[in-house]
Design an enzyme around this catalytic site. Sequence first.
Site, mmCIF file in Angstrom:
data_model
loop_
_atom_site.group_PDB
_atom_site.id
_atom_site.type_symbol
_atom_site.label_atom_id
_atom_site.label_comp_id
_atom_site.label_asym_id
_atom_site.label_seq_id
_atom_site.Cartn_x
_atom_site.Cartn_y
_atom_site.Cartn_z
ATOM 1 C CG HIS A 155 -0.275 -0.153 2.516
ATOM 2 N ND1 HIS A 155 0.173 -1.372 2.978
ATOM 3 C CD2 HIS A 155 0.055 0.747 3.449
ATOM 4 C CE1 HIS A 155 0.739 -1.199 4.153
ATOM 5 N NE2 HIS A 155 0.687 0.083 4.463
ATOM 6 C CE LYS A 164 21.700 6.473 -6.470
ATOM 7 N NZ LYS A 164 22.995 6.996 -6.114
ATOM 8 C CB ALA A 201 4.072 -0.052 3.130
ATOM 9 C CB ALA A 220 8.580 0.444 4.217
#
Length: 175
Positions: free
Chosen positions: A97, A148, A124, A142
Amino acid sequence: MIREIQEDLSKVESSSKLLIFLSNRGFQALLFYRVSHFLFKKKIPLIPLFLTRIIQIVYSIDIDYKAQIEGGCCIVHGVGLVIGSGVVIGKNSKLYHGVTLGVSNSENNKDGFPYVGENVLIGAGAKVLGKVKIGDNSKIGANSVVLKDVPKNCIAFGIPAQYKESKNKRTLEVL
């Protein structure tokens, strides 16, 4: 399209395929995307846009019907996920998510959309922006911001993301 749907279905962790169809937001979003993308390739106007807007409104998952997503993709939770129109995602990738895959709008980077290789995990809240390539078997931590390229078999983390190569493939499985 059917093959990709079957591959997507096989990646969702559940004992019941019916339960996945009825209740898994990520799978449902991918299903609507697959139908929308199929119709887009057949040059059927407006319906792909309408179908993707349904998922955007119902689940807060925005997958552009022009994106190219290979089979075996798994969206975990999915709320806040954004996949832009020029994004390419390889087989068996997993997205959590809050992930954004889109253009950077930066003067320093050549603008464009990300290319995500096969067997990639994107954690996430991670943002992958601009014309960057994420190599096969890599993991994005996360809340990382990737601006890059990330070579294959690497772990990328931080803002802006730095990457660490893994000489042992098992290390990637543990993280």
